[in-house]
Enzyme design. Structure first.
Site, PDB file in Angstrom:
ATOM      1  N   GLY A 116       0.851  -1.184   0.000  1.00 61.44           N
ATOM      2  CA  GLY A 116       0.000   0.000   0.000  1.00 61.44           C
ATOM      3  C   GLY A 116       0.882   1.227   0.000  1.00 61.44           C
ATOM      4  O   GLY A 116       2.101   1.114  -0.176  1.00 61.44           O
ATOM      5  N   TYR A 170       8.910  -3.544   4.332  1.00 63.66           N
ATOM      6  CA  TYR A 170       8.497  -3.767   2.945  1.00 63.66           C
ATOM      7  C   TYR A 170       9.737  -3.793   2.029  1.00 63.66           C
ATOM      8  O   TYR A 170       9.873  -4.679   1.174  1.00 63.66           O
ATOM      9  CB  TYR A 170       7.528  -2.644   2.549  1.00 63.66           C
ATOM     10  CG  TYR A 170       7.191  -2.548   1.088  1.00 63.66           C
ATOM     11  CD1 TYR A 170       6.284  -3.426   0.494  1.00 63.66           C
ATOM     12  CD2 TYR A 170       7.748  -1.550   0.286  1.00 63.66           C
ATOM     13  CE1 TYR A 170       5.954  -3.318  -0.847  1.00 63.66           C
ATOM     14  CE2 TYR A 170       7.418  -1.431  -1.055  1.00 63.66           C
ATOM     15  CZ  TYR A 170       6.526  -2.321  -1.619  1.00 63.66           C
ATOM     16  OH  TYR A 170       6.205  -2.209  -2.945  1.00 63.66           O
ATOM     17  N   LYS A 179      -1.495   5.894  -2.912  1.00 61.93           N
ATOM     18  CA  LYS A 179      -0.199   6.576  -2.874  1.00 61.93           C
ATOM     19  C   LYS A 179      -0.423   8.075  -3.033  1.00 61.93           C
ATOM     20  O   LYS A 179      -1.529   8.516  -3.356  1.00 61.93           O
ATOM     21  CB  LYS A 179       0.667   6.091  -4.039  1.00 61.93           C
ATOM     22  CG  LYS A 179       0.850   4.596  -4.087  1.00 61.93           C
ATOM     23  CD  LYS A 179       2.025   4.217  -3.211  1.00 61.93           C
ATOM     24  CE  LYS A 179       2.473   2.806  -3.440  1.00 61.93           C
ATOM     25  NZ  LYS A 179       2.914   2.537  -4.770  1.00 61.93           N
ATOM     26  N   ALA A 180       0.685   8.821  -2.907  1.00 63.03           N
ATOM     27  CA  ALA A 180       0.582  10.286  -2.902  1.00 63.03           C
ATOM     28  C   ALA A 180      -0.183  10.877  -4.107  1.00 63.03           C
ATOM     29  O   ALA A 180      -1.078  11.706  -3.898  1.00 63.03           O
ATOM     30  CB  ALA A 180       1.974  10.897  -2.801  1.00 63.03           C
ATOM     31  N   GLN A 232       9.639  16.943   1.234  1.00 61.95           N
ATOM     32  CA  GLN A 232      10.159  15.632   0.856  1.00 61.95           C
ATOM     33  C   GLN A 232       9.938  15.435  -0.653  1.00 61.95           C
ATOM     34  O   GLN A 232       8.927  15.880  -1.189  1.00 61.95           O
ATOM     35  CB  GLN A 232       9.509  14.509   1.682  1.00 61.95           C
ATOM     36  CG  GLN A 232       8.038  14.261   1.469  1.00 61.95           C
ATOM     37  CD  GLN A 232       7.126  15.113   2.350  1.00 61.95           C
ATOM     38  OE1 GLN A 232       7.460  16.227   2.708  1.00 61.95           O
ATOM     39  NE2 GLN A 232       5.943  14.603   2.667  1.00 61.95           N
TER      40      GLN A 232
END
Ligand code: NAD
Length: 323
Positions: free
Chosen positions: A78, A151, A194-195, A220
């Site tokens: 994820g 992960y 995700k973003a 970031q």
């Protein structure tokens, strides 16, 4: 000529469902296997098996009939909200490693001609990704290993395991380290997004002048690769003789706040950004495409904005459909 047979493990997921469509368009006979059906529309596969690849019996069953190509994409995964909180570490490591152990073993046993394994940029050491403007993710920089998540450690273990099957048993492997793949028909509102999908959703749901929340200070950095380009990379790699792990990603690095600005421009909305604490991952990350370009001649061709425009429209339509 005999039709080539391909097996897509994780064919109900985001990349797997796009890959099945792509392989069909190239003339393959395609079998997909996954715990669940595709979420957005029907699969293009000729056959779709619902099954758990942690179970060796299922792995043997899905490999029946023989395959020219296996794509091992199935994983417990994820976005940052799933991978970096620590809450799912045991599941992520145990589930994904079991799938990979089974698929390497039974692919070898049943004489699969070629197997693709989807690794991740998350294998790269955290110590090379502390400077947001200057991250290092060239393939050889993977060692000494120090991924920042379990992960990433599992992906690194599985890369090595597939390479060991190549060395000891001649299993014909191809390994890509994906860097943030995005596009329509991916998770966007189930806490595994995700973003890019999360930002598109937040912007699409906001009214002019609202504030959207972005995790961290927004400085970031990351790069994002559109799904069609990812599949071009995967297919080029599969058709090559290159067996070492390579990056498949974009080199267009942006900060997360810049990503949010880009999505706002696409949406034509002027919103404020509220940077809040949240799970983050490394400080900076960008793909390094030198090796893949030198070895197999692949590099992305589109800018981030063009893929984001398509993804934004799709997420907007999902919100409308669900409201
Ligand atoms: P996804 O979560 O949409 O797809 C993975 C699929 O695997 C899911 O449909 C899931 O149901 C299936 N799966 C999980 N456990 C299973 C099991 N025990 N048996 C059968 N199926 C199982 O993820 P995705 O974005 O399509 O990613 C595909 C692969 O690429 C994954 O291995 C992932 O780690 C890797 N990857 C993706 C990205 C990215 O940006 N999307 C980046 C790096 C690596």
């Amino acid at each position: 000529m005999k039709q080539k047979r391909a097996l897509v493990c994780g064919g109900g997921g985001f990349i797997g469902c796009h890959l099945a469509k792509r392989l069909k368009s190239e003339g393959y006979w395609v079998r997909c296997v996954d715990l669940k059906h595709t979420e957005f529309g029907d699969s293009s596969a000729d056959e779709f098996i619902i099954g758990d690849l942690r179970d060796p019996i299922i792995c043997q069953k899905v490999l029946e009939g023989g395959f020219a190509e296996v794509y091992q994409l199935a994983a417990d995964m994820g976005g940052a909200g799933y991978i970096f909180t620590g809450e799912h570490d045991a599941d992520v490591m145990h589930n994904s490693a079991t799938i990979n152990l089974n698929m390497a073993y039974y692919s070898n046993l049943t004489g699969v001609e070629k197997i693709f394994y989807s690794s991740s940029a998350c294998i790269y050491p955290e110590y090379n990704q502390l400077d947001p403007d200057n991250p290092k993710c060239s393939e050889e920089s993977a060692y000494p290993a120090a991924p920042d998540s379990e992960y990433g450690w599992e992906k690194l273990f599985s890369e090595r395991m597939f390479l060991a099957f190549h060395r000891n048993h001649g299993l014909n492997v191809r390994i890509a380290r994906f860097h943030n793949i995005f596009g329509p028909e991916g998770s966007w509102n189930n806490s595994k997004e995700k973003a890019p999908a999360a930002v598109c959703r937040k912007v699409a749901m906001a009214n002019q002048g609202d504030a959207i929340e972005i995790w961290g200070d927004g400085k970031q950095t990351r790069s994002f690769l559109y799904i069609d380009e990812c599949l071009d990379g995967v297919r080029t790699l599969m058709n090559s003789d290159y067996i070492h792990p390579v990056n498949i990603g974009s080199e267009e690095m942006v900060s997360i706040n810049q990503l949010a600005q880009m999505v706002m421009e696409i949406a034509g909305k002027d919103l404020k950004i509220n940077n809040i604490p949240g799970p983050l991952g490394v400080r900076g990350r960008n793909s390094d495409n030198n090796l893949i370009f030198e070895s197999i001649g692949w590099k992305p061709t589109q800018v981030l904005r063009s893929g984001l425009e398509i993804t934004y429209k799709w997420i907007e339509s999902q919100i409308q459909m669900n409201s």
